[in-house]
Scaffold this motif. Structure first.
Motif, short mmCIF file in Angstrom:
data_model
loop_
_atom_site.label_atom_id
_atom_site.label_comp_id
_atom_site.label_asym_id
_atom_site.label_seq_id
_atom_site.Cartn_x
_atom_site.Cartn_y
_atom_site.Cartn_z
N THR A 88 18.38 -17.49 -16.25
CA THR A 88 18.35 -16.17 -15.60
C THR A 88 19.28 -15.25 -16.36
O THR A 88 20.44 -15.60 -16.64
CB THR A 88 18.78 -16.26 -14.13
OG1 THR A 88 17.89 -17.15 -13.43
CG2 THR A 88 18.74 -14.89 -13.47
N TYR A 89 18.78 -14.07 -16.69
CA TYR A 89 19.59 -13.11 -17.44
C TYR A 89 19.34 -11.72 -16.87
O TYR A 89 18.20 -11.25 -16.82
CB TYR A 89 19.21 -13.15 -18.92
CG TYR A 89 20.09 -12.29 -19.81
CD1 TYR A 89 21.40 -12.68 -20.11
CD2 TYR A 89 19.62 -11.10 -20.34
CE1 TYR A 89 22.21 -11.90 -20.93
CE2 TYR A 89 20.42 -10.31 -21.16
CZ TYR A 89 21.72 -10.72 -21.45
OH TYR A 89 22.52 -9.94 -22.25
N SER A 93 14.40 -14.08 -14.27
CA SER A 93 14.29 -15.52 -14.55
C SER A 93 13.24 -15.77 -15.63
O SER A 93 12.21 -15.08 -15.69
CB SER A 93 13.91 -16.29 -13.28
OG SER A 93 14.93 -16.16 -12.31
N TYR A 94 13.52 -16.77 -16.46
CA TYR A 94 12.62 -17.10 -17.57
C TYR A 94 12.42 -18.61 -17.65
O TYR A 94 13.33 -19.39 -17.35
CB TYR A 94 13.20 -16.61 -18.91
CG TYR A 94 13.43 -15.12 -18.98
CD1 TYR A 94 12.45 -14.26 -19.43
CD2 TYR A 94 14.67 -14.58 -18.61
CE1 TYR A 94 12.67 -12.88 -19.52
CE2 TYR A 94 14.90 -13.21 -18.68
CZ TYR A 94 13.90 -12.37 -19.14
OH TYR A 94 14.13 -11.02 -19.22
N ASP A 95 11.22 -19.00 -18.06
CA ASP A 95 10.90 -20.40 -18.36
C ASP A 95 10.27 -20.44 -19.75
O ASP A 95 9.26 -19.76 -19.99
CB ASP A 95 9.93 -20.98 -17.33
CG ASP A 95 10.62 -21.35 -16.04
OD1 ASP A 95 11.32 -22.37 -16.03
OD2 ASP A 95 10.45 -20.61 -15.04
N LYS A 96 10.84 -21.25 -20.62
CA LYS A 96 10.35 -21.32 -22.00
C LYS A 96 10.27 -22.77 -22.46
O LYS A 96 11.11 -23.60 -22.09
CB LYS A 96 11.27 -20.54 -22.95
CG LYS A 96 11.42 -19.06 -22.62
CD LYS A 96 10.15 -18.29 -22.91
CE LYS A 96 10.32 -16.82 -22.59
NZ LYS A 96 9.10 -16.04 -22.87
N SER A 117 18.30 -14.09 -27.22
CA SER A 117 18.54 -12.89 -28.01
C SER A 117 19.12 -11.81 -27.12
O SER A 117 18.57 -11.50 -26.05
CB SER A 117 17.23 -12.40 -28.64
OG SER A 117 17.39 -11.11 -29.19
N GLY A 118 20.25 -11.23 -27.55
CA GLY A 118 20.84 -10.15 -26.78
C GLY A 118 19.97 -8.92 -26.75
O GLY A 118 20.04 -8.11 -25.81
N ASP A 119 19.12 -8.76 -27.76
CA ASP A 119 18.22 -7.60 -27.82
C ASP A 119 16.90 -7.86 -27.11
O ASP A 119 16.28 -6.94 -26.59
CB ASP A 119 17.95 -7.23 -29.28
CG ASP A 119 19.23 -6.92 -30.04
OD1 ASP A 119 20.12 -6.28 -29.44
OD2 ASP A 119 19.34 -7.33 -31.22
N ASP A 122 13.91 -12.23 -23.48
CA ASP A 122 12.79 -13.13 -23.23
C ASP A 122 12.63 -14.16 -24.33
O ASP A 122 11.84 -15.10 -24.20
CB ASP A 122 11.49 -12.33 -23.09
CG ASP A 122 11.20 -11.51 -24.33
OD1 ASP A 122 12.12 -10.83 -24.83
OD2 ASP A 122 10.05 -11.54 -24.81
N LEU A 123 13.38 -14.01 -25.42
CA LEU A 123 13.35 -14.97 -26.52
C LEU A 123 14.51 -15.95 -26.36
O LEU A 123 15.67 -15.53 -26.30
CB LEU A 123 13.46 -14.27 -27.87
CG LEU A 123 12.35 -13.27 -28.22
CD1 LEU A 123 12.61 -12.65 -29.59
CD2 LEU A 123 10.98 -13.94 -28.19
#
Length: 364
Positions: A88-89, A93-96, A117-119, A122-123
Motif C-alpha cells: 500500500t502506497y 493498494s497494489y498486487d503485483k 518507483s517513487g515516480d 504502480d511499478l
C-alpha cells in the motif's frame, strides 16, 4: 598438395537438379530457435524495462508483503526468481507478480526487499532485481544475440542454397576443384555428404550438402589430414561448388565425354583409388584434453580477476559494467576490500551496484 583432376569439355554444361541441398535439420531447428529467441525477448524485456524505470527513483517499502518468493537455479548458474508483491502506497493498494532471470553463482537464500518507483508507484519489484539489473540486461542481450545471430546465419545459408539451385538451372562453364569431405551418413541406401571448399582454388571455406541416389558414390581423389578429398566443380559464379559422382552422371555429357574425362583419373589412381571412409588422425589424449580445459579455465579466472582488480583500483567510473556484477559476486571480504578501494576515489558520489547500503544509493 595437389590432387588428381579431370578435363571437362570447354563449353557450358548443365548439372543435374537437386545436387545441392539443405540439411533437413535446418528446417526443424530454425523455427525452434526463432520461437526461443522471441520467447526470451518477450518474457524478459518488460521486466527489465520496469526495473530500469524503478531504478531511477527507488523507494524501499518496509511495510510491503512478499509472498510465495522462490528462486531456482539451472545448470549451476542460471537463476530464476519469482514472487507475489502486496503493498500500500499513499492509500492505494497494489498486487503485483514479479519474475526475474539472471546469472549468478550462489548458494543459500537471497535477502531481498520490496522496492517501488517513487515516480510510478504502480511499478514494483524486488531489490534483488535491481541488484542484478545489469546482469539481467547483459544476460538477455547475450542470449538474444547468440540465438538471433544463429537464426540469421541459418536463414542466410538456406537462401544461399536456394540461389545456387536457381543458378544451376542454366548451363555454365565448369571448373573442377578438390573439396574436403567433412561428414557423411548412409541411411536407407541413400548417401548424404557434407563437404567444404578448403583445399584448392578459391578456398572460400564454404560448406555444401548433397544427397547421392542409391548406387551413386562421390568422386574421391585422395585424402588430406585424415579426411577424404572429393572432386567438385564450380558452376560459373555460384557461391557453392557441386560435388561430383564417380561416374560423372551429375554432368550432362555424352558417354564418350564421360569416358574421356575419367580415363586420365583412372590411370593416375590405378587400383589404389581411395574410398570415402578414411582413417582420421588420432585426437588428443584424455589427459591432454583435461590439461587444456584446466588451462582455459585458469586463463578465464585470471582474466576475470585481473579485470576486477583493474576496476576497483583504476577504473575511471564506479559504474563500469559488468565489473560491478563481478565485484558483487566476490566473497564478502574481497567485495568489502574492493568497495573500500572504490570509495577512496568515488566516496562523494553514488555507490555502484555491489557496494550500496540498504537505500541503494549510499556506500555500505
Amino acid at each position: 598438395m595437389t590432387f588428381p583432376n579431370i578435363q571437362l569439355p570447354q563449353r557450358a554444361l548443365m548439372l543435374s537438379q537437386g545436387v545441392i541441398s539443405t540439411p533437413k535439420a535446418s528446417f526443424f531447428s530454425l523455427p525452434v530457435l526463432i520461437a526461443l529467441t522471441a520467447f526470451l525477448a518477450i518474457s524478459e524485456t518488460p521486466g527489465i524495462l520496469r526495473d530500469w524505470t524503478i531504478n531511477q527513483n527507488p523507494v524501499v517499502l518496509d511495510s510491503g508483503d512478499i509472498r510465495d518468493g522462490k528462486c531456482s537455479t539451472r545448470k549451476g548458474f542460471f537463476t530464476n526468481c519469482s514472487a507475489h508483491l502486496n503493498y500500500t502506497y499513499k492509500g492505494q493498494s497494489y498486487d503485483k507478480d514479479v519474475e526475474i532471470m539472471f546469472v549468478d553463482i550462489h548458494s543459500g537464500d537471497y535477502d531481498t526487499n520490496l522496492v517501488i518507483s517513487g515516480d510510478h508507484p504502480d511499478l514494483a519489484t524486488l531489490s534483488l532485481g535491481l541488484d542484478m539489473l545489469w546482469n539481467r540486461i547483459i544476460t538477455l542481450a547475450v542470449f538474444v544475440a547468440l540465438l538471433g545471430g544463429t537464426c540469421l546465419a541459418m536463414i542466410f545459408l538456406i537462401l544461399r542454397v536456394w540461389r545456387v539451385r536457381g543458378q544451376l538451372r542454366e548451363p555454365a562453364r565448369l571448373e573442377p576443384v578438390p573439396v574436403e569431405i567433412t561428414g557423411f551418413d548412409r541411411r536407407r541406401q541413400r548417401l548424404s555428404v557434407t563437404y567444404a571448399d578448403k583445399i584448392g582454388g578459391r578456398k572460400t571455406g564454404r560448406a555444401g550438402h548433397t544427397h547421392f541416389e542409391p548406387g551413386q558414390e562421390p568422386l574421391i581423389v585422395g585424402e588430406n589430414g585424415g579426411k577424404a578429398v572429393g572432386l567438385a566443380v564450380w558452376h560459373g559464379n555460384t557461391a557453392l561448388p557441386v560435388l561430383l559422382d564417380e561416374r560423372l552422371e551429375r554432368i550432362e555429357m555424352t558417354p564418350e565425354e564421360r569416358t574421356a574425362a575419367l580415363a586420365p583419373l583412372a590411370a593416375e589412381l590405378g587400383d589404389s583409388r581411395p574410398g570415402l571412409v578414411v582413417q582420421g588422425k588420432k585426437g588428443w589424449s584424455i589427459k591432454a584434453r583435461l590439461a587444456a580445459a584446466l588451462l582455459v579455465i585458469l586463463l578465464i579466472i585470471g582474466g576475470i580477476f585481473g579485470y576486477w582488480l583493474w576496476y576497483v583500483t583504476s577504473a575511471t567510473s564506479q559504474f563500469t559494467s559488468p565489473a560491478m556484477d563481478i565485484n558483487n559476486m566476490m566473497p564478502e571480504s574481497v567485495n568489502r576490500w574492493g568497495c573500500d578501494q572504490l570509495k577512496k576515489r568515488f566516496g562523494d558520489q553514488r555507490a555502484p551496484f555491489g557496494c550500496t547500503a540498504s537505500d541503494y544509493s549510499s556506500w555500505k
